[in-house]
Design a protein around this motif. Structure first.
Motif, mmCIF file in Angstrom:
data_model
loop_
_atom_site.group_PDB
_atom_site.id
_atom_site.type_symbol
_atom_site.label_atom_id
_atom_site.label_comp_id
_atom_site.label_asym_id
_atom_site.label_seq_id
_atom_site.Cartn_x
_atom_site.Cartn_y
_atom_site.Cartn_z
ATOM 1 N N ILE A 251 25.953 25.171 9.793
ATOM 2 C CA ILE A 251 27.170 24.370 9.735
ATOM 3 C C ILE A 251 26.872 22.910 9.387
ATOM 4 C CG2 ILE A 251 29.206 23.575 10.992
ATOM 5 C CD1 ILE A 251 29.130 26.578 10.393
ATOM 6 N N ILE A 252 27.582 22.417 8.376
ATOM 7 C CA ILE A 252 27.477 21.018 7.945
ATOM 8 C C ILE A 252 28.776 20.323 8.345
ATOM 9 C CG2 ILE A 252 27.338 19.485 5.950
ATOM 10 C CD1 ILE A 252 25.657 21.629 4.567
ATOM 11 N N THR A 253 28.666 19.358 9.254
ATOM 12 C CA THR A 253 29.844 18.675 9.787
ATOM 13 C C THR A 253 29.922 17.244 9.272
ATOM 14 O OG1 THR A 253 29.609 19.983 11.820
ATOM 15 C CG2 THR A 253 31.091 18.075 11.885
ATOM 16 N N PRO A 254 30.969 16.889 8.537
ATOM 17 C CA PRO A 254 31.131 15.524 8.041
ATOM 18 C C PRO A 254 31.212 14.512 9.183
ATOM 19 C CG PRO A 254 32.598 17.009 6.873
ATOM 20 C CD PRO A 254 32.024 17.792 8.016
ATOM 21 N N ILE A 255 30.600 13.336 8.980
ATOM 22 C CA ILE A 255 30.596 12.303 10.017
ATOM 23 C C ILE A 255 31.336 11.053 9.554
ATOM 24 C CG2 ILE A 255 29.189 10.819 11.478
ATOM 25 C CD1 ILE A 255 26.919 12.783 11.221
ATOM 26 N N SER A 256 30.854 10.487 8.441
ATOM 27 C CA SER A 256 31.411 9.212 7.981
ATOM 28 C C SER A 256 31.244 9.084 6.470
ATOM 29 C CB SER A 256 30.709 8.050 8.691
ATOM 30 O OG SER A 256 31.191 6.805 8.240
ATOM 31 N N GLU A 257 31.955 8.117 5.885
ATOM 32 C CA GLU A 257 31.874 7.908 4.443
ATOM 33 C C GLU A 257 30.612 7.154 4.040
ATOM 34 O OE1 GLU A 257 35.396 5.980 3.112
ATOM 35 O OE2 GLU A 257 36.673 7.750 3.375
ATOM 36 N N ASN A 258 29.964 6.484 4.982
ATOM 37 C CA ASN A 258 28.768 5.704 4.679
ATOM 38 C C ASN A 258 27.767 5.797 5.823
ATOM 39 O OD1 ASN A 258 29.108 3.171 6.541
ATOM 40 N ND2 ASN A 258 31.116 3.491 5.581
ATOM 41 N N ILE A 259 26.554 5.316 5.572
ATOM 42 C CA ILE A 259 25.486 5.483 6.548
ATOM 43 C C ILE A 259 25.662 4.596 7.782
ATOM 44 C CG2 ILE A 259 23.910 3.763 5.543
ATOM 45 C CD1 ILE A 259 21.644 5.865 6.110
ATOM 46 N N PHE A 260 26.350 3.479 7.631
ATOM 47 C CA PHE A 260 26.620 2.630 8.792
ATOM 48 C C PHE A 260 27.496 3.387 9.789
ATOM 49 C CE2 PHE A 260 25.754 -0.374 5.359
ATOM 50 C CZ PHE A 260 24.885 -1.271 5.967
ATOM 51 N N GLY A 261 28.530 4.046 9.287
ATOM 52 C CA GLY A 261 29.412 4.829 10.153
ATOM 53 C C GLY A 261 28.701 6.023 10.759
ATOM 54 N N ALA A 262 27.788 6.634 9.989
ATOM 55 C CA ALA A 262 27.051 7.801 10.487
ATOM 56 C C ALA A 262 26.123 7.414 11.632
ATOM 57 C CB ALA A 262 26.247 8.438 9.354
ATOM 58 N N VAL A 263 25.409 6.300 11.471
ATOM 59 C CA VAL A 263 24.502 5.835 12.532
ATOM 60 C C VAL A 263 25.308 5.380 13.743
ATOM 61 C CG1 VAL A 263 22.767 4.098 13.147
ATOM 62 C CG2 VAL A 263 22.670 5.213 10.911
ATOM 63 N N TYR A 264 26.428 4.731 13.491
ATOM 64 C CA TYR A 264 27.315 4.293 14.586
ATOM 65 C C TYR A 264 27.781 5.509 15.388
ATOM 66 C CZ TYR A 264 31.136 1.811 16.938
ATOM 67 O OH TYR A 264 31.971 1.256 17.883
ATOM 68 N N TRP A 265 28.177 6.582 14.689
ATOM 69 C CA TRP A 265 28.601 7.819 15.360
ATOM 70 C C TRP A 265 27.456 8.380 16.207
ATOM 71 C CZ3 TRP A 265 26.460 12.623 15.269
ATOM 72 C CH2 TRP A 265 27.197 13.666 15.821
ATOM 73 N N TYR A 266 26.261 8.428 15.621
ATOM 74 C CA TYR A 266 25.104 8.969 16.333
ATOM 75 C C TYR A 266 24.836 8.176 17.607
ATOM 76 C CZ TYR A 266 20.210 9.782 17.508
ATOM 77 O OH TYR A 266 19.044 10.053 18.200
ATOM 78 N N LEU A 267 24.876 6.852 17.514
ATOM 79 C CA LEU A 267 24.567 6.007 18.671
ATOM 80 C C LEU A 267 25.607 6.167 19.776
ATOM 81 C CD1 LEU A 267 23.486 2.764 16.763
ATOM 82 C CD2 LEU A 267 21.992 4.359 17.980
ATOM 83 N N GLN A 268 26.860 6.319 19.384
ATOM 84 C CA GLN A 268 27.919 6.541 20.382
ATOM 85 C C GLN A 268 27.662 7.823 21.171
ATOM 86 O OE1 GLN A 268 31.613 6.247 18.031
ATOM 87 N NE2 GLN A 268 32.160 4.492 19.316
ATOM 88 N N HIS A 269 27.296 8.875 20.459
ATOM 89 C CA HIS A 269 27.028 10.150 21.130
ATOM 90 C C HIS A 269 25.725 10.095 21.927
ATOM 91 C CE1 HIS A 269 30.205 11.535 18.504
ATOM 92 N NE2 HIS A 269 30.241 12.678 19.156
ATOM 93 N N GLU A 270 24.780 9.291 21.471
ATOM 94 C CA GLU A 270 23.501 9.181 22.180
ATOM 95 C C GLU A 270 23.666 8.470 23.523
ATOM 96 O OE1 GLU A 270 19.363 10.195 22.052
ATOM 97 O OE2 GLU A 270 21.142 10.820 20.945
ATOM 98 N N THR A 271 24.586 7.525 23.597
ATOM 99 C CA THR A 271 24.833 6.825 24.866
ATOM 100 C C THR A 271 25.385 7.773 25.926
ATOM 101 O OG1 THR A 271 27.047 6.193 24.097
ATOM 102 C CG2 THR A 271 25.264 4.600 23.752
ATOM 103 N N ILE A 272 26.092 8.813 25.466
ATOM 104 C CA ILE A 272 26.667 9.793 26.398
ATOM 105 C C ILE A 272 25.643 10.868 26.764
ATOM 106 C CG2 ILE A 272 28.477 11.530 26.687
ATOM 107 C CD1 ILE A 272 30.142 9.933 24.632
ATOM 108 N N LYS A 273 24.900 11.346 25.754
ATOM 109 C CA LYS A 273 23.983 12.463 25.961
ATOM 110 C C LYS A 273 22.706 12.086 26.698
ATOM 111 C CE LYS A 273 25.308 15.318 21.980
ATOM 112 N NZ LYS A 273 24.832 15.922 20.716
ATOM 113 N N SER A 274 22.148 10.933 26.364
ATOM 114 C CA SER A 274 20.833 10.575 26.903
ATOM 115 C C SER A 274 20.861 9.280 27.705
ATOM 116 C CB SER A 274 19.820 10.445 25.754
ATOM 117 O OG SER A 274 18.576 10.017 26.242
ATOM 118 N N PRO A 275 20.667 9.371 29.026
ATOM 119 C CA PRO A 275 20.628 8.158 29.847
ATOM 120 C C PRO A 275 19.387 7.318 29.560
ATOM 121 C CG PRO A 275 20.032 10.089 31.145
ATOM 122 C CD PRO A 275 20.514 10.589 29.830
ATOM 123 N N PHE A 276 18.353 7.951 28.980
ATOM 124 C CA PHE A 276 17.107 7.244 28.702
ATOM 125 C C PHE A 276 17.242 6.275 27.526
ATOM 126 C CE2 PHE A 276 16.004 11.435 30.470
ATOM 127 C CZ PHE A 276 15.353 11.037 31.627
#
Length: 440
Positions: A251-276
């Motif tokens: 499965i390929i799931t669209p995230i954002s139109e550009n890499i800034f938005g993609a990294v921003y999305w990743y970091l938002q989810h990382e703050t929730i998933k990983s306390p480290f």
């Protein structure tokens, strides 16, 4: 002439174009192609499928046996084991004398270690890398697609941040478990100049990555989670950045139109998933947001609804395909003869089949789908052939790989997406699972 060489010359099979460099273990490949018997002098790039050129190590007599061994790239699959006599290049033809009679001997380093009994005092590498200041236009020659402006802008932001913090560029994302891969290796001056240009097309190409998907980021370590640009045509700019975890599915799931938005999305989810990594992620979130605003890029998530009007069908990977379609004549695409649910059931039955008879029975059920798609292509519904090829590719089953290749080769050719055709040919020839996908 040796018996092996005579047997090779009389073999009626087609000669493999990679010769001794071929690393394929696939039985079907060896049934179709013949390979020359190994020569006495084994070159380094023959012993490892990724190394670009020979690394030569000068060894002087009389030195301690404890000096450091030659370093070689460490992100490689292990090459097939060879004897020490095979790993050392005699190269007597060019020197005219035996290495044993010389005070200095040249040793070809194989895998991750040298087989010298004596210690090295000096190492000389005769392979080179693309300089980080090389014209980025070379990227298109290597990866067959043009990278968009946001890709380069993001790298410039990382470069400035690295200079500010006195760190290597790759270390900026280390704290949030993110790694720059693929074309970024070129910008960092890490990409070696390869003898076989096809190898760049497999650099960080994951198992379920179709030609439309070009990976640029991955989660560090053994994770197969990665982010990449998705484009419908190799001559056009990417439509969005998407994520995939090849360890789970296709499965390929669209995230954002550009890499800034993609990294921003990743970091938002990382703050929730990983306390480290929560604090580091939050800190970098603010920076990425600032960079995006500075260069006028949105950080909003991609809206798949606006793509629905363009795609012919969603396909098995979910990102959809876009092909020329005439609504008046309804030429360009028609649905497959079976629904996706039914096709997935067939794939599961083939995967679970224990005997060859069971497999043949399922393959007989799948064949009409392929035949129907082929007829559709003959009648100018090229999108149907592309959909069928993507479905077979996404199954991940080796029994369907040759059918997937045929469908996709024809579809990409007729759609004039030759770069995608080349990518799928190289990928399926070297397709493998896991994370050891780098040529570094």
């Amino acid at each position: 002439m040796s018996d092996e060489r005579e047997k090779y010359n009389q073999d009626p099979r087609v000669i493999c174009k990679y010769g001794e460099m071929c690393y394929q273990k696939n039985e079907e490949h060896h049934k179709k192609y013949k390979h020359p018997p190994p020569s006495k002098t084994v070159k380094k790039h023959n012993m490892h499928r990724f190394l670009p050129f020979n690394k030569v190590q000068k060894t002087l007599k009389g030195k301690s046996a404890d000096s450091p061994k030659a370093e070689t790239p460490n992100n490689l699959d292990k090459a097939p084991e060879t004897s020490k006599s095979d790993e050392v290049s005699q190269d007597e033809k060019s020197s005219g004398t035996s290495n044993a009679a010389s005070d200095t001997q040249d040793t070809v380093v194989s895998g991750a270690e040298s087989n010298n009994d004596e210690d090295s005092s000096e190492e000389e590498c005769n392979f080179s890398y693309y300089h980080k200041h090389t014209d980025p236009i070379i990227l298109k020659e290597l990866f067959l697609v043009e990278m968009p402006d946001d890709f380069f802008k993001f790298f410039e932001c990382l470069k400035k941040e690295a200079k500010k913090e006195s760190k290597p560029i790759e270390n900026i994302l280390d704290s949030v478990n993110l790694q720059l891969i693929g074309p970024f290796d070129f910008l960092m001056g890490k990409l070696p100049k390869m003898l076989c240009k096809d190898m760049y097309l497999t650099h960080w190409r994951f198992y379920y990555d179709p030609p439309e998907f070009q990976s640029v980021l991955k989660k560090k370590g053994t994770s197969q989670f990665h982010i990449g640009y998705f484009r419908d045509d190799p001559k056009e700019k990417p439509v969005f950045l998407a994520k995939n975890d090849s360890a789970k599915d296709c499965i390929i799931t669209p995230i954002s139109e550009n890499i800034f938005g993609a990294v921003y999305w990743y970091l938002q989810h990382e703050t929730i998933k990983s306390p480290f990594t929560k604090m580091a992620s939050q800190k970098l979130i603010n920076k990425v947001k600032s960079w995006a605003e500075q260069h006028k890029y949105t950080i909003e998530e991609y809206d798949m609804k606006k793509r629905q009007k363009q795609i012919a069908c969603r396909t098995f990977h979910g990102a959809g395909i876009v092909v020329p379609y005439n609504k008046e004549t309804q030429v360009g695409y028609r649905p497959l003869v079976e629904k996706d649910v039914k096709i997935k059931e067939m794939f599961k039955k083939l995967k679970d089949a224990k005997t060859q008879d069971e497999k043949d029975k399922v393959l007989a059920e799948i064949q009409p789908i392929i035949t129907y798609a082929s007829i559709a292509v003959d009648e100018c519904d090229f999108g149907t052939g592309l959909e069928a090829g993507i479905a077979l590719f996404c199954s991940g089953l080796k029994e369907l790989q040759s059918n997937a290749l045929k469908c996709l080769e024809v579809a990409y050719s007729l759609l004039k997406r030759d770069a995608f055709k080349k990518i799928i040919q190289v990928h399926l020839e070297r397709r493998r699972k896991g994370v050891k996908l780098s040529i570094l």
